[in-house]
Scaffold this active site. Structure first.
Site, PDB file in Angstrom:
ATOM      1  N   LYS A  52       0.848  -1.205   0.000  1.00 12.76           N
ATOM      2  CA  LYS A  52       0.000   0.000   0.000  1.00 12.76           C
ATOM      3  C   LYS A  52       0.882   1.254   0.000  1.00 12.76           C
ATOM      4  CE  LYS A  52      -3.864  -2.494   1.919  1.00 12.76           C
ATOM      5  NZ  LYS A  52      -4.615  -3.012   3.060  1.00 12.76           N
ATOM      6  N   GLN A  96      -5.036  -1.703   9.250  1.00 10.63           N
ATOM      7  CA  GLN A  96      -4.912  -3.037   8.658  1.00 10.63           C
ATOM      8  C   GLN A  96      -5.513  -4.094   9.582  1.00 10.63           C
ATOM      9  OE1 GLN A  96      -3.762  -3.526   5.533  1.00 10.63           O
ATOM     10  NE2 GLN A  96      -4.067  -5.728   5.659  1.00 10.63           N
ATOM     11  N   ASP A 119     -11.509   2.357   3.461  1.00  8.58           N
ATOM     12  CA  ASP A 119     -11.857   0.933   3.301  1.00  8.58           C
ATOM     13  C   ASP A 119     -13.362   0.754   3.074  1.00  8.58           C
ATOM     14  OD1 ASP A 119      -9.709  -0.926   3.533  1.00  8.58           O
ATOM     15  OD2 ASP A 119      -9.485  -0.452   5.667  1.00  8.58           O
TER      16      ASP A 119
HETATM   17  N1  GUN Z   1      -6.968  -7.030   5.715  1.00  5.31           N
HETATM   18  C1  GUN Z   1      -7.205  -7.772   4.606  1.00  5.31           C
HETATM   19  N2  GUN Z   1      -7.798  -7.040   3.654  1.00  5.31           N
HETATM   20  C2  GUN Z   1      -7.939  -5.793   4.162  1.00  5.31           C
HETATM   21  C3  GUN Z   1      -8.466  -4.586   3.644  1.00  5.31           C
HETATM   22  O1  GUN Z   1      -8.956  -4.493   2.508  1.00  5.31           O
HETATM   23  N3  GUN Z   1      -8.409  -3.516   4.480  1.00  5.31           N
HETATM   24  C4  GUN Z   1      -7.908  -3.596   5.727  1.00  5.31           C
HETATM   25  N4  GUN Z   1      -7.926  -2.495   6.475  1.00  5.31           N
HETATM   26  N5  GUN Z   1      -7.418  -4.702   6.241  1.00  5.31           N
HETATM   27  C5  GUN Z   1      -7.423  -5.793   5.455  1.00  5.31           C
END
Ligand code: GUN
Length: 284
Positions: A52, A96, A119
């Site tokens: 990211k 996350q 998200d």
């Molecule tokens: N963990 C796995 N996929 C995601 C996601 O799309 N966003 C977040 N914040 N955590 C994750």
């Protein structure tokens, strides 16, 4: 033989578009920033967070990483979220998941300002998706829709089957397909005659989390097959939920793993961060 849907290429075009817009905003004095919060030592989370950050760099978005120790308390994490909610440099906040067991994920998601919830996990944003009046779409389902669009196959009127009912993928995925007038079935661990239901799908989205779950006998000839899975097989190799070697002989279109949905999720996160910044500054 199925046509391969190239998630790297589609995600690159999304990121190119985002970068061009971010740089245009910068010329008018507006910076775009994403805060990424990681708690603990989950290896997979570390890889995702690094990817990211790299995507932010590629899109000229400022990224701010907050790496907290495994033993962080819920109060400490909520205090950080409050700080980021109030921080003007931060347009988007991503915490996350999964979080260590002493922390209630729902409480953390609820605390993130809905306007910075890139998200789209906050109840307010989930509700907006339900009624079709949204600012952000959740990244993975939004990425899947982009991949489906890239095939030129219309969702309207099609039988769509989503395997998996998670809040992050399965449920919002079904809603986005419904918004485009698909006839949607959500299958899950208690579904009866799952293979038969999948065989009826013109568009099949697998978000199960089990390697090789979808076999060729579960796929309709010519179907669009989207594999959201990210599993490790017995040899430790990354693989999806779909038995790629046999399904690609039968499907019309198929996403590979890696190189399918994964890069799209990150590209859509970049797009949502840009959207958050534009909304804050009242830019269309
Ligand atoms: N963990 C796995 N996929 C995601 C996601 O799309 N966003 C977040 N914040 N955590 C994750």
């Amino acid at each position: 033989m199925a046509k391969i849907i190239d998630g790297k290429a589609v995600s690159q075009s999304v990121k190119d578009r985002v970068k061009a817009e971010v740089e245009k905003l910068r010329e008018s004095g507006i910076e775009v920033g994403l805060a990424v919060v990681i708690v603990g030592n989950n290896q997979a989370s570390r890889v995702y967070v690094n990817n990211k950050k790299k995507a932010c760099e590629a899109c000229s978005i400022n990224s701010y990483e907050y790496a907290l120790p495994e033993e962080t308390t819920q109060e400490e994490l909520l205090a950080l979220v409050d700080k980021l909610n109030a921080d003007d440099k931060v347009d988007g906040i991503l915490v996350q998941l999964p979080l260590p067991k002493q922390i209630d994920e729902h409480a953390v998601i609820a605390r993130i300002s809905a306007a910075k919830d890139v998200d789209a996990f906050h109840a307010e944003n989930v509700g907006k998706i339900m009624i079709g009046d949204y600012n952000f779409l959740p990244c993975t389902p939004a990425g899947v829709m982009e991949l489906i669009h890239s095939t030129g196959v219309s969702v309207e009127g099609k039988d769509c089957v989503v395997i998996g009912r998670s809040n992050i993928v399965g449920k919002p995925m079904a809603m986005l397909l419904l918004h485009e007038s698909g006839t949607v079935t959500i299958c899950h661990s208690r579904t009866q005659n799952l293979a038969e239901k999948c065989r009826n799908a013109d568009i099949l989205v697998a978000a199960v989390g089990k390697a090789d779950f979808v076999t060729a006998d579960m796929v309709k000839e010519g179907a669009v097959v989207i594999d959201v899975g990210m599993n490790r097989n017995a040899e430790g190799k990354l693989c999806g939920d779909v038995r790629y070697d046999e399904v690609e002989k039968k499907a019309g279109y198929i996403t590979p793993v890696p190189g399918g949905v994964g890069p799209m999720t990150i590209a859509m996160l970049m797009q949502n961060t840009l959207t958050a910044a534009k909304t804050k500054h009242n830019i269309d």
